[in-house]
Design a protein around this motif. Structure first.
Motif, short mmCIF file in Angstrom:
data_model
loop_
_atom_site.label_atom_id
_atom_site.label_comp_id
_atom_site.label_asym_id
_atom_site.label_seq_id
_atom_site.Cartn_x
_atom_site.Cartn_y
_atom_site.Cartn_z
N ALA A 268 40.10 50.62 34.75
CA ALA A 268 38.64 50.71 34.90
C ALA A 268 38.27 50.76 36.38
O ALA A 268 37.38 51.52 36.79
CB ALA A 268 37.97 49.53 34.21
N GLY A 269 38.96 49.96 37.18
CA GLY A 269 38.71 49.98 38.62
C GLY A 269 39.00 51.34 39.23
O GLY A 269 38.27 51.81 40.11
N HIS A 284 37.06 44.37 39.86
CA HIS A 284 37.99 44.52 38.72
C HIS A 284 39.45 44.39 39.19
O HIS A 284 40.28 43.80 38.50
CB HIS A 284 37.79 45.86 38.03
CG HIS A 284 36.55 45.93 37.18
ND1 HIS A 284 35.97 44.82 36.63
CD2 HIS A 284 35.79 46.99 36.76
CE1 HIS A 284 34.91 45.17 35.93
NE2 HIS A 284 34.78 46.48 36.00
N PHE A 285 39.75 44.97 40.37
CA PHE A 285 41.12 44.89 40.88
C PHE A 285 41.52 43.43 41.14
O PHE A 285 42.63 43.01 40.79
CB PHE A 285 41.26 45.70 42.17
CG PHE A 285 41.22 47.19 41.97
CD1 PHE A 285 41.80 47.78 40.86
CD2 PHE A 285 40.60 48.02 42.90
CE1 PHE A 285 41.77 49.15 40.66
CE2 PHE A 285 40.56 49.39 42.72
CZ PHE A 285 41.14 49.96 41.60
N PHE A 286 40.62 42.66 41.73
CA PHE A 286 40.94 41.25 42.00
C PHE A 286 41.13 40.47 40.71
O PHE A 286 42.04 39.63 40.60
CB PHE A 286 39.82 40.61 42.85
CG PHE A 286 39.99 40.81 44.33
CD1 PHE A 286 41.08 40.26 45.00
CD2 PHE A 286 39.08 41.55 45.05
CE1 PHE A 286 41.25 40.45 46.36
CE2 PHE A 286 39.23 41.75 46.42
CZ PHE A 286 40.32 41.19 47.08
N THR A 291 44.98 37.95 36.77
CA THR A 291 45.56 37.86 35.42
C THR A 291 47.03 38.26 35.44
O THR A 291 47.88 37.61 34.81
CB THR A 291 44.78 38.78 34.46
OG1 THR A 291 43.40 38.44 34.49
CG2 THR A 291 45.30 38.64 33.04
N ALA A 292 47.37 39.35 36.17
CA ALA A 292 48.76 39.83 36.23
C ALA A 292 49.68 38.78 36.84
O ALA A 292 50.81 38.57 36.36
CB ALA A 292 48.83 41.12 37.02
N ARG A 307 46.33 49.13 45.44
CA ARG A 307 44.94 49.56 45.34
C ARG A 307 44.04 48.75 46.26
O ARG A 307 43.17 49.29 46.95
CB ARG A 307 44.46 49.43 43.90
CG ARG A 307 44.86 50.57 43.01
CD ARG A 307 44.05 51.82 43.33
NE ARG A 307 44.46 52.94 42.49
CZ ARG A 307 43.95 54.14 42.57
NH1 ARG A 307 43.04 54.41 43.48
NH2 ARG A 307 44.38 55.10 41.79
N LEU A 308 44.23 47.45 46.26
CA LEU A 308 43.42 46.59 47.12
C LEU A 308 43.69 46.88 48.59
O LEU A 308 42.77 46.87 49.42
CB LEU A 308 43.69 45.12 46.80
CG LEU A 308 43.12 44.62 45.47
CD1 LEU A 308 43.66 43.24 45.13
CD2 LEU A 308 41.59 44.59 45.52
#
Length: 630
Positions: A268-269, A284-286, A291-292, A307-308
């Motif tokens: 989604a990010g 969303h990435f954070f 969670t990961a 991505r971050l």
């Protein structure tokens, strides 16, 4: 064997052929008159004009429209569909079969009356039976109807078939961002067709003549609606998954459900970032990373770290970006993720002016990708693009241009004909030509990049804003200052809509200030020259306020502002103030070693020599001029 076609499979054309025409052909009437009688018809142009393709499933169309108007009373909601409300017996006759007076009326209908009628309705609705390959975009008459709405500045909305949101979310969950971008990029109204070649020629000519950017304007509108629907569907998917996740974690294996949720957040990010929502994407990435890491998914964590890091590089947060890249490289052995990490590291080094280090990183990455993908792939194209950036930074524009062109060529060979990445390569090629003074080729490639980005990504996008800025610089250098300011305005508007605190806004202000400075230098009228220089200083003040707030007082971008300020003040015969600004520019550039680019220091020394000479301090001026030359 011939199988009877059940009514549930009929398309709109079937309904017209097997239901409408048999009822109306004998007296060449309109179906609603046969069905209801004229006394029962409502007022003209009430409700919604529905634009649809004849090959659309009729049941799909009806269900989709009902779903679109789910919050309205169906007994008072009116939708006009051509097969019921237009004279089908006359419309389906060939021109050669029509009486001459009917042919004249038909031509008038095509040219004016249809658009007048469409725009007299309360609403206009375009139906897509598929979000990714809508049949309506293959039908030139639908394009003609869209054109009529745009030409008369009328709103046009989109309705989608039932189940399309679920189909998109399934693709989103599978990590299909590249496929999503490919499908969106391939939506092109130019590819539509119709039965009659004369009708086709007429429609194409009208669109190209009456819209400033022809079919590009149509694409911008249609794809813009699709992008907004994709963003809304993405947000809805995340919300729904968050609600389900709270229930699922109480039952069954939490690790598997957590991984599914983290993957959805990550994908989604990607969509939100591409379609102009960078801050929401980063959130969303954070969350995906948290969670990961909680469930110990190293591969997913590495992807999110990359991505971050890319986001942090874009905001000049290089040390934080490097932390994420280091973690990503430690957490995975996956070639694709590692290549992405090294590509982002190369871009970070480039932005810091560490070109030699960056070139080594990018060269190694190219070899790694060619071993895995061969000579033609979008990954290899990205690698050549990264190498070109380093040569550009080092001032080797010929080598940079060659690599940018190589990147664009590989993207085309890989099938990326309307993809945002190809637009990025075109933009870089055009800007390189601009720097080298080849303005004809610069205009060609920069315009192609801008048109493609505007169609696929829309104006509210940082990539499109970059194209606006580069086109403005081109017009500045070729002396078309009005056009330059027009594109600078678009660049600021675009960035402000995405993020009012975007650091790129300061760059646009600085470039615009320089444009006013160039105008002033070419103006003979003293009053006009003074006005233009005041405009330049106003935009430099805006640039400085943003840059110092975001980067501090000793950043290389502050030195660029001071350099421009010093030149303009010198041209205004405010020599002492000009020297003060140039001294600050020189101090910063020496302090940070001018991003390893001594030309910047030479530029400031040269400008300082001019200011000193005009003040009568000729010996100091000669010292600065000699030092600049060295």
């Amino acid at each position: 064997k011939v199988r009877p076609k059940p009514r549930s499979e009929w398309d709109v054309e079937d309904v017209c052929t097997y239901l409408i025409l048999p009822e109306t052909i004998h007296d060449k009437s309109i179906y609603l008159e046969c069905l209801l009688g004229t006394k029962d018809l409502g007022p003209p142009f009430q409700g919604t004009f529905l634009s649809q393709a004849r090959k659309t499933g009729f049941e799909t169309l009806v269900r989709g429209v009902l779903a679109y108007y789910v919050d309205r009373d169906p007994c008072t909601t009116y939708v006009w569909i051509d097969i019921f409300g237009a004279n089908q017996p006359l419309l389906t006759l060939r021109d050669k079969d029509l009486p001459s007076e009917v042919q004249v009326k038909r031509e008038a209908l095509l040219s004016n009356a249809l658009h007048q009628a469409i725009n007299a309705f309360d609403e206009r609705l375009l139906f897509f039976d598929s979000w990714s390959r809508p049949t309506a975009l293959s039908r030139l008459w639908c394009i003609w109807e869209i054109f009529g709405a745009i030409k008369d500045d009328k709103d046009l909305n989109l309705a989608f078939a039932e189940g399309e949101e679920e189909r998109f979310v399934a693709l989103l969950r599978s990590g299909g961002i590249s496929r999503i971008l490919e499908l969106v990029s391939n939506m092109d109204t130019r590819s539509a067709d119709c039965f009659d070649p004369d009708d086709k020629a007429h429609i194409i000519a009208e669109v190209e003549e009456q819209l400033e950017r022809g079919f590009s304007t149509l694409n911008e509108l249609v794809v813009g609606h699709v992008r907004r629907w994709l963003v809304d569907s993405t947000r809805q998917a995340v919300k729904s998954d968050q609600r389900r996740s709270k229930i699922r974690y109480s039952f069954g294996p939490a690790e598997a459900k957590g991984r599914e949720h983290a993957e959805l957040l990550y994908h989604a990010g990607e969509v939100l970032q591409r379609f102009g929502e960078p801050q929401e994407a980063t959130d969303h990435f954070f969350e995906a990373l948290e969670t990961a890491e909680k469930i110990g998914d190293g591969a997913l964590s590495a992807q999110v770290h990359v991505r971050l890091a890319a986001y942090l590089v874009s905001t000049q947060s290089y040390s934080q970006a490097e932390e994420h890249l280091s973690k990503a490289i430690m957490q995975t052995t996956d070639t694709e993720i590692l290549s992405s990490a090294f590509r982002v590291r190369g871009e970070s080094l480039y932005r810091q002016g560490r070109y030699s280090e960056a070139l080594e990183v990018c060269g190694d990455n190219l070899k790694r990708l060619e071993r895995k993908h061969g000579q033609v792939s979008h990954q290899v194209a990205e690698a050549f693009f990264a190498i070109a950036l380093q040569y550009d930074g080092m001032g080797d524009f010929t080598e940079a241009l060659a690599n940018f062109l190589k990147s664009a060529d590989i993207y085309r060979q890989a099938g990326y004909h309307r993809h945002p990445e190809l637009a990025r390569a075109y933009n870089a090629v055009g800007d390189e030509y601009r720097i080298m003074g080849d303005y004809a080729n610069a205009a060609k490639f920069l315009q192609m990049a801008y048109d493609l980005r505007l169609e696929v990504l829309g104006l509210r996008n940082l990539d499109t804003a970059t194209s606006c800025n580069n086109l403005a610089l081109l017009y500045q250098e070729t002396g078309d200052f009005d056009k330059a300011h027009e594109y600078f305005d678009l660049a600021v508007q675009s960035r402000m809509e995405v993020n009012p605190d975007d650091s790129g806004i300061a760059d646009v202000y600085c470039n615009r200030a320089n444009t006013y400075g160039f105008q002033a230098a070419q103006t003979e009228d003293p009053a006009e020259r003074r006005r233009l220089n005041e405009q330049a200083l106003k935009f430099l003040d805006l640039d400085l306020e943003i840059t110092e707030r975001q980067e501090g007082k000793f950043h290389i971008y502050v030195s660029a502002n001071m350099q421009s300020r010093g030149v303009i003040l010198t041209n205004c015969e405010r020599y002492e103030e000009g020297l003060e600004a140039l001294d600050r520019a020189l101090d910063i550039r020496r302090r940070v070693k001018a991003n390893n680019n001594p030309i910047l220091i030479a530029e400031t020394l040269h400008s300082r020599a001019i200011a000193l000479f005009r003040l009568g301090r000729r010996e100091e001026a000669l010292v600065n001029a000699h030092e600049a030359r060295e």
